[in-house]
Design a protein around this motif. Structure first.
Motif, PDB file in Angstrom:
ATOM      1  N   LEU A   1       0.823  -1.204   0.000  1.00 22.21           N
ATOM      2  CA  LEU A   1       0.000   0.000   0.000  1.00 22.21           C
ATOM      3  C   LEU A   1       0.859   1.257   0.000  1.00 22.21           C
ATOM      4  CD1 LEU A   1      -2.878  -0.971   2.477  1.00 22.21           C
ATOM      5  CD2 LEU A   1      -2.891  -1.035  -0.027  1.00 22.21           C
ATOM      6  N   ALA A   2       2.029   1.178   0.637  1.00 16.93           N
ATOM      7  CA  ALA A   2       2.916   2.342   0.667  1.00 16.93           C
ATOM      8  C   ALA A   2       3.517   2.652  -0.698  1.00 16.93           C
ATOM      9  CB  ALA A   2       4.031   2.120   1.683  1.00 16.93           C
ATOM     10  N   THR A   3       3.589   1.661  -1.589  1.00 14.56           N
ATOM     11  CA  THR A   3       4.162   1.921  -2.913  1.00 14.56           C
ATOM     12  C   THR A   3       3.344   2.938  -3.716  1.00 14.56           C
ATOM     13  OG1 THR A   3       2.964   0.036  -3.857  1.00 14.56           O
ATOM     14  CG2 THR A   3       5.209  -0.354  -3.083  1.00 14.56           C
ATOM     15  N   PHE A   4       2.064   3.087  -3.390  1.00 15.84           N
ATOM     16  CA  PHE A   4       1.248   4.064  -4.120  1.00 15.84           C
ATOM     17  C   PHE A   4       1.677   5.493  -3.802  1.00 15.84           C
ATOM     18  CE2 PHE A   4      -1.327   0.257  -4.301  1.00 15.84           C
ATOM     19  CZ  PHE A   4      -1.846   0.295  -5.587  1.00 15.84           C
ATOM     20  N   VAL A   5       2.265   5.706  -2.639  1.00 10.44           N
ATOM     21  CA  VAL A   5       2.833   7.027  -2.341  1.00 10.44           C
ATOM     22  C   VAL A   5       4.039   7.276  -3.242  1.00 10.44           C
ATOM     23  CG1 VAL A   5       3.741   8.530  -0.548  1.00 10.44           C
ATOM     24  CG2 VAL A   5       2.054   6.784   0.049  1.00 10.44           C
ATOM     25  N   ALA A   6       4.887   6.261  -3.389  1.00  5.14           N
ATOM     26  CA  ALA A   6       6.043   6.398  -4.282  1.00  5.14           C
ATOM     27  C   ALA A   6       5.607   6.605  -5.725  1.00  5.14           C
ATOM     28  CB  ALA A   6       6.936   5.162  -4.168  1.00  5.14           C
ATOM     29  N   MET A   7       4.525   5.949  -6.145  1.00 11.57           N
ATOM     30  CA  MET A   7       4.043   6.115  -7.519  1.00 11.57           C
ATOM     31  C   MET A   7       3.465   7.505  -7.739  1.00 11.57           C
ATOM     32  SD  MET A   7       2.485   2.441  -8.712  1.00 11.57           S
ATOM     33  CE  MET A   7       1.396   2.164  -7.331  1.00 11.57           C
ATOM     34  N   MET A   8       2.847   8.102  -6.724  1.00 13.10           N
ATOM     35  CA  MET A   8       2.377   9.486  -6.833  1.00 13.10           C
ATOM     36  C   MET A   8       3.544  10.431  -7.088  1.00 13.10           C
ATOM     37  SD  MET A   8      -0.565  10.362  -4.034  1.00 13.10           S
ATOM     38  CE  MET A   8      -0.617   8.958  -2.944  1.00 13.10           C
ATOM     39  N   LEU A   9       4.683  10.110  -6.497  1.00 13.23           N
ATOM     40  CA  LEU A   9       5.851  10.980  -6.566  1.00 13.23           C
ATOM     41  C   LEU A   9       6.449  11.057  -7.970  1.00 13.23           C
ATOM     42  CD1 LEU A   9       7.590  12.703  -4.627  1.00 13.23           C
ATOM     43  CD2 LEU A   9       9.028  10.676  -4.296  1.00 13.23           C
ATOM     44  N   THR A  10       6.163  10.078  -8.829  1.00 12.21           N
ATOM     45  CA  THR A  10       6.786  10.040 -10.150  1.00 12.21           C
ATOM     46  C   THR A  10       6.221  11.076 -11.120  1.00 12.21           C
ATOM     47  OG1 THR A  10       5.219   8.347 -10.886  1.00 12.21           O
ATOM     48  CG2 THR A  10       7.282   7.595  -9.902  1.00 12.21           C
ATOM     49  N   ALA A  11       5.056  11.633 -10.822  1.00 13.92           N
ATOM     50  CA  ALA A  11       4.466  12.636 -11.716  1.00 13.92           C
ATOM     51  C   ALA A  11       5.281  13.924 -11.683  1.00 13.92           C
ATOM     52  CB  ALA A  11       3.023  12.914 -11.301  1.00 13.92           C
ATOM     53  N   ASP A  12       5.065  14.777 -12.691  1.00 11.78           N
ATOM     54  CA  ASP A  12       5.791  16.048 -12.740  1.00 11.78           C
ATOM     55  C   ASP A  12       5.500  16.904 -11.507  1.00 11.78           C
ATOM     56  OD1 ASP A  12       6.842  15.310 -15.185  1.00 11.78           O
ATOM     57  OD2 ASP A  12       5.245  16.295 -16.345  1.00 11.78           O
ATOM     58  N   ASP A  13       4.255  16.896 -11.078  1.00 10.87           N
ATOM     59  CA  ASP A  13       3.880  17.601  -9.846  1.00 10.87           C
ATOM     60  C   ASP A  13       3.785  16.619  -8.683  1.00 10.87           C
ATOM     61  OD1 ASP A  13       1.689  16.242 -10.767  1.00 10.87           O
ATOM     62  OD2 ASP A  13       0.247  17.842 -10.358  1.00 10.87           O
TER      63      ASP A  13
END
Length: 376
Positions: free
Chosen positions: A228-240
């Motif tokens: 579940l924590a990986t979704f925080v890391a995936m949010m981080l990959t966007a430009d914003d």
């Protein structure tokens, strides 16, 4: 002693010795206990009560002499006379009516100062790592995951005797967060599968007793914390990405704060008393209102191409997921018979006590942001 025994003659053997020895201060048994001594056992006349609740035994005798200031005679229930054999029957002053006790103030149940201090410190570390170097924030997520896994597996072993293997969980959990940041959802799923396989194999090195419950708990822990924590890391990959993560954190914190503030002040109707007696329906409405307002502001001013209407939807979803996450961890802790998962954070408990509402909210916010503004 029940109410009917107040002022009644002593029962046979009451004043005699017991297995622990004679009663302290009681009249002796046998012939020496004559009628003159018996006069001392007559009920005292009704006198006004003096002093507060006492712990004295109503059947025990006192030594003669004046009463000490803090040794007032006890008062029987329902205004009946005190059975106090050898105390002098001196007139006692009428006690003034005692004022009603002041209502006790509500308490948060934790050290609020320590909680605020730790929260501000953690927030500063998170924001600094989030907006300086993205990779540093990924490391912060990985550390939180490893510590959370350690707390969860330790409590499972202490309270239930379940030995979920920590080494493959910690290594696989950290790798899962990195894979989610580097390869997205596909990388996270592959890392999750490999971590589960590692748990199965690692546990084979020990005796087979309890194998099924140990590996089941291990797979559950791998999904609940690092995946579940990986979704925080995936949010981080966007430009914003940093602003998306900040929005996710702000909405979750605001939802929890709204639930606490409104529930503490106005809460009367329990939300789930069998799971978490402190949560109220009024608190849930506070969480929804606060989160929707914060969501509208964040989507309008922090997220590229976001609108305040989308923020209302995200805020409502965050309030629901954060509340369910909090109840889910409360269910786990109630099953384990503990209040907190750890003691690492003064005023908060453990890392898992702070991740309870964040973990299930991460995939919800990630999905809604992808639907509304794209993966960026």
């Amino acid at each position: 002693m029940n109410d009917s025994s107040w002022g009644a003659p002593p029962q046979a053997g009451y004043w005699g010795p017991s297995e622990q020895g004679p009663v302290q201060g009681a009249a002796p048994a046998g012939p020496t206990y004559d009628a003159q001594d018996a006069q001392h056992t007559r009920p005292m006349p009704n006198v006004p009560a003096h002093g507060g609740d006492q712990d004295d035994d109503p059947g025990a005798a006192r030594t003669g002499g004046p009463l000490f200031h803090d040794d007032a005679p006890s008062t029987a229930p329902y205004g009946e006379p005190s059975h106090n054999p050898q105390s002098p029957q001196e007139p006692m002053p009428s006690a003034a009516p005692q004022p009603a006790p002041a209502p006790q103030k509500k308490s948060a149940g934790r050290d609020l100062g320590a909680a605020i201090g730790v929260g501000v410190g953690l927030g500063a570390v998170i924001v600094a790592s989030l907006f300086v170097v993205k990779a540093v924030f990924v490391g912060v997520i990985a550390v939180a995951v490893v510590v959370g896994l350690w707390e969860l597996t330790s409590r499972l072993e202490e309270r239930k005797g379940i030995k979920a293997p920590l080494v493959p969980l910690a290594v696989g959990g950290a790798a899962m967060v990195v894979a989610g940041y580097v390869r997205g959802a596909e990388g996270a799923w592959v890392a999750m599968a490999l971590t589960a396989l590692a748990v199965l194999v690692w546990r084979m090195t020990e005796p087979p007793e309890g194998y099924l419950k140990d590996v089941t708990a291990g797979v559950f822990a791998a999904f609940y914390v690092p995946f579940l924590a990986t979704f925080v890391a995936m949010m981080l990959t966007a430009d914003d990405g940093p602003r998306r993560v900040l929005t996710f954190l702000l909405l979750t914190v605001v939802s929890d704060t709204g639930a606490y503030a409104v529930g503490w002040r106005f809460g009367k109707n329990k939300l789930a008393p069998r799971i978490s007696p402190g949560k109220t329906r009024e608190g849930l409405f506070g969480a929804i209102a606060f989160a929707m307002a914060a969501g509208a502001l964040c989507m309008q001013f922090l997220i590229d191409d976001g609108t305040w209407r989308q923020g209302l939807v995200i805020g409502l979803a965050v309030a629901a997921s954060a509340t369910l996450g909090d109840l889910g961890e409360s269910m786990i802790k109630r099953d384990l018979g503990i209040k907190d998962m750890g003691t690492l954070l003064p005023g908060h408990g453990g890392i898992m006590d702070r991740l309870d509402s964040l973990l299930p909210t991460a995939p919800v916010v990630w999905l809604l942001l992808v639907l509304f503004v794209g993966s960026g």
